[in-house]
Design an enzyme around this catalytic site. Structure first.
Site, PDB file in Angstrom:
ATOM      1  N   ARG A 144       0.805  -1.239   0.000  1.00 11.75           N
ATOM      2  CA  ARG A 144       0.000   0.000   0.000  1.00 11.75           C
ATOM      3  C   ARG A 144       0.831   1.278   0.000  1.00 11.75           C
ATOM      4  O   ARG A 144       0.376   2.330   0.405  1.00 11.75           O
ATOM      5  CB  ARG A 144      -0.991   0.032   1.166  1.00 11.75           C
ATOM      6  CG  ARG A 144      -1.942  -1.152   1.173  1.00 11.75           C
ATOM      7  CD  ARG A 144      -3.075  -0.963   2.155  1.00 11.75           C
ATOM      8  NE  ARG A 144      -3.936  -2.124   2.143  1.00 11.75           N
ATOM      9  CZ  ARG A 144      -3.740  -3.210   2.860  1.00 11.75           C
ATOM     10  NH1 ARG A 144      -2.699  -3.273   3.673  1.00 11.75           N
ATOM     11  NH2 ARG A 144      -4.557  -4.212   2.791  1.00 11.75           N
ATOM     12  N   LYS A 180       3.601  11.409 -11.215  1.00 10.22           N
ATOM     13  CA  LYS A 180       2.675  10.640 -12.062  1.00 10.22           C
ATOM     14  C   LYS A 180       3.341   9.302 -12.354  1.00 10.22           C
ATOM     15  O   LYS A 180       4.468   9.265 -12.885  1.00 10.22           O
ATOM     16  CB  LYS A 180       2.427  11.352 -13.391  1.00 10.22           C
ATOM     17  CG  LYS A 180       1.315  12.374 -13.338  1.00 10.22           C
ATOM     18  CD  LYS A 180       0.944  12.805 -14.747  1.00 10.22           C
ATOM     19  CE  LYS A 180      -0.108  13.882 -14.722  1.00 10.22           C
ATOM     20  NZ  LYS A 180      -0.414  14.364 -16.091  1.00 10.22           N
ATOM     21  N   LYS A 223       8.622  22.783 -13.732  1.00  7.56           N
ATOM     22  CA  LYS A 223       7.768  21.626 -13.424  1.00  7.56           C
ATOM     23  C   LYS A 223       7.428  21.606 -11.928  1.00  7.56           C
ATOM     24  O   LYS A 223       6.287  21.347 -11.548  1.00  7.56           O
ATOM     25  CB  LYS A 223       8.441  20.322 -13.844  1.00  7.56           C
ATOM     26  CG  LYS A 223       7.616  19.095 -13.469  1.00  7.56           C
ATOM     27  CD  LYS A 223       7.104  18.308 -14.630  1.00  7.56           C
ATOM     28  CE  LYS A 223       6.070  17.272 -14.192  1.00  7.56           C
ATOM     29  NZ  LYS A 223       6.067  16.072 -14.998  1.00  7.56           N
ATOM     30  N   ASN A 239       0.661  19.477 -21.068  1.00  8.97           N
ATOM     31  CA  ASN A 239       0.293  18.656 -22.221  1.00  8.97           C
ATOM     32  C   ASN A 239       0.294  19.437 -23.529  1.00  8.97           C
ATOM     33  O   ASN A 239      -0.297  18.986 -24.514  1.00  8.97           O
ATOM     34  CB  ASN A 239      -1.088  18.029 -21.983  1.00  8.97           C
ATOM     35  CG  ASN A 239      -1.051  17.042 -20.843  1.00  8.97           C
ATOM     36  OD1 ASN A 239      -0.076  16.313 -20.682  1.00  8.97           O
ATOM     37  ND2 ASN A 239      -2.078  17.043 -20.024  1.00  8.97           N
ATOM     38  N   HIS A 283       7.920   9.781 -28.555  1.00  8.04           N
ATOM     39  CA  HIS A 283       6.933  10.672 -27.934  1.00  8.04           C
ATOM     40  C   HIS A 283       7.329  12.152 -28.101  1.00  8.04           C
ATOM     41  O   HIS A 283       6.517  12.975 -28.526  1.00  8.04           O
ATOM     42  CB  HIS A 283       6.816  10.299 -26.454  1.00  8.04           C
ATOM     43  CG  HIS A 283       5.934  11.206 -25.664  1.00  8.04           C
ATOM     44  ND1 HIS A 283       4.564  11.232 -25.815  1.00  8.04           N
ATOM     45  CD2 HIS A 283       6.233  12.131 -24.723  1.00  8.04           C
ATOM     46  CE1 HIS A 283       4.059  12.140 -24.989  1.00  8.04           C
ATOM     47  NE2 HIS A 283       5.047  12.702 -24.320  1.00  8.04           N
TER      48      HIS A 283
HETATM   49  P1  NAD Z   1      12.610   5.387 -22.246  1.00  5.48           P
HETATM   50  O1  NAD Z   1      12.511   5.230 -20.809  1.00  5.48           O
HETATM   51  O2  NAD Z   1      12.035   4.313 -23.107  1.00  5.48           O
HETATM   52  O3  NAD Z   1      14.145   5.589 -22.641  1.00  5.48           O
HETATM   53  C1  NAD Z   1      14.491   5.760 -23.996  1.00  5.48           C
HETATM   54  C2  NAD Z   1      15.609   4.800 -24.420  1.00  5.48           C
HETATM   55  O4  NAD Z   1      16.850   5.281 -23.930  1.00  5.48           O
HETATM   56  C3  NAD Z   1      15.471   3.393 -23.872  1.00  5.48           C
HETATM   57  O5  NAD Z   1      15.885   2.470 -24.852  1.00  5.48           O
HETATM   58  C4  NAD Z   1      16.429   3.374 -22.684  1.00  5.48           C
HETATM   59  O6  NAD Z   1      16.891   2.098 -22.353  1.00  5.48           O
HETATM   60  C5  NAD Z   1      17.532   4.248 -23.207  1.00  5.48           C
HETATM   61  N1  NAD Z   1      18.337   4.923 -22.200  1.00  5.48           N
HETATM   62  C6  NAD Z   1      17.891   5.546 -21.088  1.00  5.48           C
HETATM   63  N2  NAD Z   1      18.882   6.209 -20.491  1.00  5.48           N
HETATM   64  C7  NAD Z   1      19.995   5.985 -21.208  1.00  5.48           C
HETATM   65  C8  NAD Z   1      21.340   6.402 -21.098  1.00  5.48           C
HETATM   66  N3  NAD Z   1      21.719   7.242 -20.143  1.00  5.48           N
HETATM   67  N4  NAD Z   1      22.224   5.964 -22.007  1.00  5.48           N
HETATM   68  C9  NAD Z   1      21.824   5.151 -23.026  1.00  5.48           C
HETATM   69  N5  NAD Z   1      20.566   4.749 -23.209  1.00  5.48           N
HETATM   70  C10 NAD Z   1      19.650   5.161 -22.303  1.00  5.48           C
HETATM   71  O7  NAD Z   1      11.934   6.755 -22.765  1.00  5.48           O
HETATM   72  P2  NAD Z   1      11.765   8.191 -22.102  1.00  5.48           P
HETATM   73  O8  NAD Z   1      11.634   9.120 -23.245  1.00  5.48           O
HETATM   74  O9  NAD Z   1      12.780   8.455 -21.051  1.00  5.48           O
HETATM   75  O10 NAD Z   1      10.365   8.078 -21.350  1.00  5.48           O
HETATM   76  C11 NAD Z   1       9.169   7.862 -22.046  1.00  5.48           C
HETATM   77  C12 NAD Z   1       8.129   7.409 -21.046  1.00  5.48           C
HETATM   78  O11 NAD Z   1       7.941   8.445 -20.087  1.00  5.48           O
HETATM   79  C13 NAD Z   1       6.775   7.124 -21.648  1.00  5.48           C
HETATM   80  O12 NAD Z   1       6.324   5.879 -21.148  1.00  5.48           O
HETATM   81  C14 NAD Z   1       5.891   8.239 -21.118  1.00  5.48           C
HETATM   82  O13 NAD Z   1       4.557   7.837 -20.918  1.00  5.48           O
HETATM   83  C15 NAD Z   1       6.563   8.580 -19.829  1.00  5.48           C
HETATM   84  N6  NAD Z   1       6.333   9.960 -19.359  1.00  5.48           N
HETATM   85  C16 NAD Z   1       5.918  10.114 -18.084  1.00  5.48           C
HETATM   86  C17 NAD Z   1       5.734  11.392 -17.584  1.00  5.48           C
HETATM   87  C18 NAD Z   1       5.315  11.573 -16.163  1.00  5.48           C
HETATM   88  O14 NAD Z   1       5.022  12.698 -15.769  1.00  5.48           O
HETATM   89  N7  NAD Z   1       5.315  10.530 -15.363  1.00  5.48           N
HETATM   90  C19 NAD Z   1       5.980  12.514 -18.382  1.00  5.48           C
HETATM   91  C20 NAD Z   1       6.436  12.312 -19.683  1.00  5.48           C
HETATM   92  C21 NAD Z   1       6.619  11.019 -20.171  1.00  5.48           C
HETATM   93  N1  GLY Z   2       4.203  15.250 -18.012  1.00  7.98           N
HETATM   94  C1  GLY Z   2       2.880  15.576 -17.608  1.00  7.98           C
HETATM   95  C2  GLY Z   2       2.746  15.797 -16.138  1.00  7.98           C
HETATM   96  O1  GLY Z   2       3.625  15.521 -15.359  1.00  7.98           O
HETATM   97  O2  GLY Z   2       1.736  16.244 -15.719  1.00  7.98           O
END
Ligand code: NAD
Ligand code: GLY
Length: 361
Positions: free
Chosen positions: A117, A139, A223, A241, A261
């Site tokens: 939890r 999030k 942020k 967004n 993305h």
């Molecule tokens: P990701 O986590 O898939 O990383 C991208 C790629 O880079 C992967 O292949 C990873 O293994 C590689 N990688 C990561 N760090 C590395 C490093 N230092 N050196 C070499 N390779 C590395 O993608 P992302 O763009 O970091 O995140 C996308 C995700 O984030 C989505 O699922 C999205 O929904 C989420 N997201 C969440 C929020 C939130 O507020 N929680 C906001 C924006 C996006």
């Molecule tokens: N990246 C969207 C949020 O954190 O609200």
């Protein structure tokens, strides 16, 4: 080292930004008891996991490597985290450490929200996108076959530790995708930051260490301010967004495979800015300027060829920001002044989409 605070009363936490931070005693300082589970993926583990383990010596350190990729951001893969925690008898005082990009961060955060939890977790973001956006704000989620991030929770980390050195191994395309989110903060609420980015975009793309730290700091400050104002997205947090409604349509139309993305968000931000021109809020040369900055950051500025205006509009209707049938969009009253609104003329939106989608890349 630079330090910021996310001000959420008893859930407040620090964001540390600096070089070599995964090696120091920072991680250890934020571990509550003697057990930790470091979760990462198979790409990041060979690069950084040993250093994180070394920084936690003296504790019970368990590790887990998830498969790499958005397609593994599912409930069934998440079960591996719970299996590991139970197998190694982690108590409610345990701390999970998310070592990775947004996928690992979102999954580990959600696991921490659920295990017994709710337990502590620390974000150690390794992509630019995760360092400037997803690691801050609590999030957490996994995807469902019917929708992205549909199963999740708000669960704030105990600390965010941003080691800017780890960006040296990040592939160029992933780096550019992160820059889209940096530019977003300037557009929605920080005109001076936007101006600063336009001056420094080439050096940022070249990963100049001092400028990159400054960009991460200013992004995280924006942020943190938004999250402190609206933790659970009742209002202003939706500004984050910008470009995402158009971007999600692009991601869906292209099957979540060919566009990252951040790339979809970049093209989506230009579309949102263009609609803002049609509403008389922005000047055309401001949109052209934005497209120029994004292009210099090696990001796309037009929707994909083959996505029609109608298809785009239909996919936009699936957005989470649809309330009572009306689609709210994040638009720009001016550079640095975003607004969430459903107060636009549908015919104007369609006209803009018809022009943009025809001209797509
Ligand atoms: P990701 O986590 O898939 O990383 C991208 C790629 O880079 C992967 O292949 C990873 O293994 C590689 N990688 C990561 N760090 C590395 C490093 N230092 N050196 C070499 N390779 C590395 O993608 P992302 O763009 O970091 O995140 C996308 C995700 O984030 C989505 O699922 C999205 O929904 C989420 N997201 C969440 C929020 C939130 O507020 N929680 C906001 C924006 C996006
Ligand atoms: N990246 C969207 C949020 O954190 O609200």
């Amino acid at each position: 080292m630079l330090t910021l605070n996310v001000a959420l009363s008893e859930r407040s936490y620090p964001i540390y930004i600096g070089k070599g931070l995964i090696d120091g005693d920072l991680l250890r300082r934020h571990v509550r008891a003697r057990q930790v589970l470091v979760v990462t993926n198979t790409t990041i583990a060979p690069l950084y996991l040993d250093r994180v383990i070394a920084a936690l010596s003296g504790l019970q350190v368990d590790t887990l490597q998830l498969p790499d990729g958005e397609k593994f951001k599912t409930l069934s893969v998440l079960e591996q985290v719970f299996d590991k925690l139970l197998e190694a008898r982690h108590a409610r005082t345990t701390t999970l450490i998310a070592l990775g990009g947004g996928v690992v961060g979102d999954m580990v955060g959600f696991a921490a929200a659920c295990y017994q939890r709710g337990v502590d977790f620390i974000q150690v973001p390794t992509t630019l996108l995760a360092q400037v956006d997803s690691s801050v704000g609590g999030k957490t989620a996994v995807n469902h076959p019917r929708g992205k991030n549909m199963i999740g929770a708000f669960h704030q980390p105990k600390a965010v530790i941003i080691d800017t050195d780890v960006l040296s191994t990040l592939p160029a395309r992933e780096f550019s995708a992160g820059l889209a989110e940096v530019i977003k903060y300037g557009l929605i609420r920080d005109r001076e930051f936007y101006r600063w980015i336009t001056v420094n975009i080439d050096a940022l793309l070249a990963r100049d260490p001092a400028l990159l730290s400054e960009a991460i700091l200013r992004s995280c400050q924006n942020k943190a301010d938004i999250v402190a104002e609206d933790e659970t997205e009742q209002g202003s947090r939706a500004l984050l967004n910008l470009g995402h409604t158009f971007g999600h349509a692009i991601e869906t139309a292209t099957g979540y495979t060919s566009w990252l993305h951040g790339e979809a968000v970049a093209a989506g931000m230009v579309m949102a800015a263009q609609l803002s021109v049609e509403l008389g809020w922005l000047a055309q040369d401001e949109v052209d300027g934005l497209a120029g900055i994004l292009a210099r950051a090696k990001l796309p500025v037009r929707p994909p060829q083959g996505m029609s205006a109608r298809q785009c509009r239909e996919l936009m209707a699936l957005d989470k920001k649809v309330h009572d049938g009306s689609l709210r969009l994040v638009l720009l009253r001016a550079i640095g002044d975003g607004v969430v609104t459903a107060d636009y003329d549908e015919a104007v939106l369609m006209r803009m989409l018809e022009r943009d989608c025809v001209a797509g890349d």
